[in-house]
Design a protein around this motif. Structure first.
Motif, PDB file in Angstrom:
ATOM      1  N   UNK A 136       3.733  -2.998  13.413  1.00  0.00           N
ATOM      2  CA  UNK A 136       3.896  -4.234  12.634  1.00  0.00           C
ATOM      3  C   UNK A 136       5.187  -4.092  11.854  1.00  0.00           C
ATOM      4  N   UNK A 137       5.818  -5.209  11.515  1.00  0.00           N
ATOM      5  CA  UNK A 137       7.006  -5.086  10.667  1.00  0.00           C
ATOM      6  C   UNK A 137       6.628  -4.669   9.243  1.00  0.00           C
ATOM      7  N   UNK A 138       7.367  -3.686   8.716  1.00  0.00           N
ATOM      8  CA  UNK A 138       7.223  -3.243   7.331  1.00  0.00           C
ATOM      9  C   UNK A 138       8.463  -3.749   6.607  1.00  0.00           C
ATOM     10  N   UNK A 139       8.283  -4.780   5.793  1.00  0.00           N
ATOM     11  CA  UNK A 139       9.415  -5.485   5.205  1.00  0.00           C
ATOM     12  C   UNK A 139       9.563  -5.145   3.725  1.00  0.00           C
ATOM     13  N   UNK A 194       0.869  -1.197   0.000  1.00  0.00           N
ATOM     14  CA  UNK A 194       0.000   0.000   0.000  1.00  0.00           C
ATOM     15  C   UNK A 194       0.898   1.238   0.000  1.00  0.00           C
ATOM     16  N   UNK A 195       1.583   1.487  -1.091  1.00  0.00           N
ATOM     17  CA  UNK A 195       2.633   2.488  -1.108  1.00  0.00           C
ATOM     18  C   UNK A 195       2.235   3.797  -1.774  1.00  0.00           C
ATOM     19  N   UNK A 196       2.924   4.855  -1.331  1.00  0.00           N
ATOM     20  CA  UNK A 196       2.608   6.232  -1.725  1.00  0.00           C
ATOM     21  C   UNK A 196       2.544   6.450  -3.237  1.00  0.00           C
ATOM     22  N   UNK A 197       3.468   5.903  -3.985  1.00  0.00           N
ATOM     23  CA  UNK A 197       3.489   6.140  -5.429  1.00  0.00           C
ATOM     24  C   UNK A 197       2.665   5.121  -6.211  1.00  0.00           C
ATOM     25  N   UNK A 198       2.234   4.060  -5.552  1.00  0.00           N
ATOM     26  CA  UNK A 198       1.434   3.028  -6.208  1.00  0.00           C
ATOM     27  C   UNK A 198      -0.067   3.283  -6.042  1.00  0.00           C
ATOM     28  N   UNK A 199      -0.481   3.751  -4.879  1.00  0.00           N
ATOM     29  CA  UNK A 199      -1.915   3.905  -4.586  1.00  0.00           C
ATOM     30  C   UNK A 199      -2.649   4.860  -5.540  1.00  0.00           C
ATOM     31  N   UNK A 200      -2.065   5.976  -5.965  1.00  0.00           N
ATOM     32  CA  UNK A 200      -2.808   6.855  -6.888  1.00  0.00           C
ATOM     33  C   UNK A 200      -3.201   6.173  -8.198  1.00  0.00           C
ATOM     34  N   UNK A 219       6.610  -3.857   1.420  1.00  0.00           N
ATOM     35  CA  UNK A 219       6.769  -2.653   0.604  1.00  0.00           C
ATOM     36  C   UNK A 219       7.646  -3.009  -0.592  1.00  0.00           C
ATOM     37  N   UNK A 220       7.050  -2.931  -1.785  1.00  0.00           N
ATOM     38  CA  UNK A 220       7.760  -3.236  -3.023  1.00  0.00           C
ATOM     39  C   UNK A 220       8.704  -2.093  -3.372  1.00  0.00           C
ATOM     40  N   UNK A 221       9.989  -2.373  -3.436  1.00  0.00           N
ATOM     41  CA  UNK A 221      10.990  -1.393  -3.830  1.00  0.00           C
ATOM     42  C   UNK A 221      10.664  -0.009  -3.240  1.00  0.00           C
ATOM     43  N   UNK A 222      10.737   0.119  -1.898  1.00  0.00           N
ATOM     44  CA  UNK A 222      10.342   1.374  -1.247  1.00  0.00           C
ATOM     45  C   UNK A 222      11.135   2.596  -1.692  1.00  0.00           C
ATOM     46  N   UNK A 223      12.368   2.407  -2.138  1.00  0.00           N
ATOM     47  CA  UNK A 223      13.158   3.543  -2.620  1.00  0.00           C
ATOM     48  C   UNK A 223      12.472   4.216  -3.808  1.00  0.00           C
ATOM     49  N   UNK A 224      11.825   3.426  -4.645  1.00  0.00           N
ATOM     50  CA  UNK A 224      11.160   3.973  -5.821  1.00  0.00           C
ATOM     51  C   UNK A 224       9.672   4.228  -5.630  1.00  0.00           C
ATOM     52  N   UNK A 225       8.997   3.371  -4.849  1.00  0.00           N
ATOM     53  CA  UNK A 225       7.545   3.479  -4.703  1.00  0.00           C
ATOM     54  C   UNK A 225       7.113   4.126  -3.387  1.00  0.00           C
ATOM     55  N   UNK A 226       8.073   4.489  -2.556  1.00  0.00           N
ATOM     56  CA  UNK A 226       7.736   5.141  -1.294  1.00  0.00           C
ATOM     57  C   UNK A 226       7.327   4.151  -0.221  1.00  0.00           C
ATOM     58  N   UNK A 227       6.938   4.700   0.909  1.00  0.00           N
ATOM     59  CA  UNK A 227       6.549   3.845   2.030  1.00  0.00           C
ATOM     60  C   UNK A 227       5.034   3.652   2.037  1.00  0.00           C
TER      61      UNK A 227
END
Length: 180
Positions: A71-74, A15-21, A51-59
């Motif tokens: 919860x762990x965010x892996x 559920x990441x910042x750059x993916x959700x929109x 979190x899929x590739x958080x560097x690119x898709x955000x947290x």
């Protein structure tokens, strides 16, 4: 087959910042996921988030983080969470044989994770109103494929009351308020 809370965990996928929109149904499935996660927290269900590739898709987006709590965010770079050693270890360490899944995208990461969990001998339920895809067509095909693979489909409200089992007490009252 009824699921029970003593043997159930939830995986909260990407559920990441750059993916959700980009999700076609974000306005429905993000609030439903928040309701689900608050209810599962009330039931003391173990949760892990990927979190899929958080560097690119955000947290993870703030509203999901707030509902999920501690919860762990892996992080992962694989589509299936089960192809990531750290996430696989967290699932195994939970000792749970039933895994609920919510997240994005249904037809990619959610579906591949669910199929791999079934292959590992887990009972898997995708919470249908708590998953998203970029298109309605991908979502529809993902749900069909999930059923073909033997994955259960449920809804947030249905699973919360199934795990609660009784219609009384403080946990029931909390869940009842959440679903209204």
């Amino acid at each position: 087959m009824r699921l029970n809370k003593e043997d159930t965990m939830v995986m909260v996928i990407d559920y990441q910042e750059k993916l959700m929109p980009a999700m076609h149904n974000k306005d429905e499935f993000i609030p439903r996921t928040c309701m689900l996660l608050k209810g599962l927290k009330t039931l003391d269900i173990t949760a892990i988030a990927s979190e899929q590739y958080p560097k690119g898709l955000g947290s993870t987006v703030p509203e999901i983080k707030e509902a999920l709590g501690v919860a762990p965010y892996l992080p992962k770079n694989t589509f299936s969470c089960m192809d990531d050693e750290g996430i696989r270890a967290a699932v195994e360490a939970s000792g749970c044989n039933t895994v609920l899944i919510c997240g994005a995208e249904l037809h990619i990461c959610v579906l591949q994770t669910a199929m791999d969990l079934v292959a590992a001998g887990k009972t898997v339920a995708i919470v249908e109103d708590c998953v998203g895809s970029r298109t309605a067509h991908d979502m529809q095909i993902g749900l069909i494929r999930a059923q073909q693979e033997g994955i259960l489909l449920t809804t947030a409200e249905a699973i919360l009351f199934e795990l609660q089992k009784v219609g009384s007490g403080p946990v029931f009252k909390t869940i009842s308020k959440l679903v209204k």
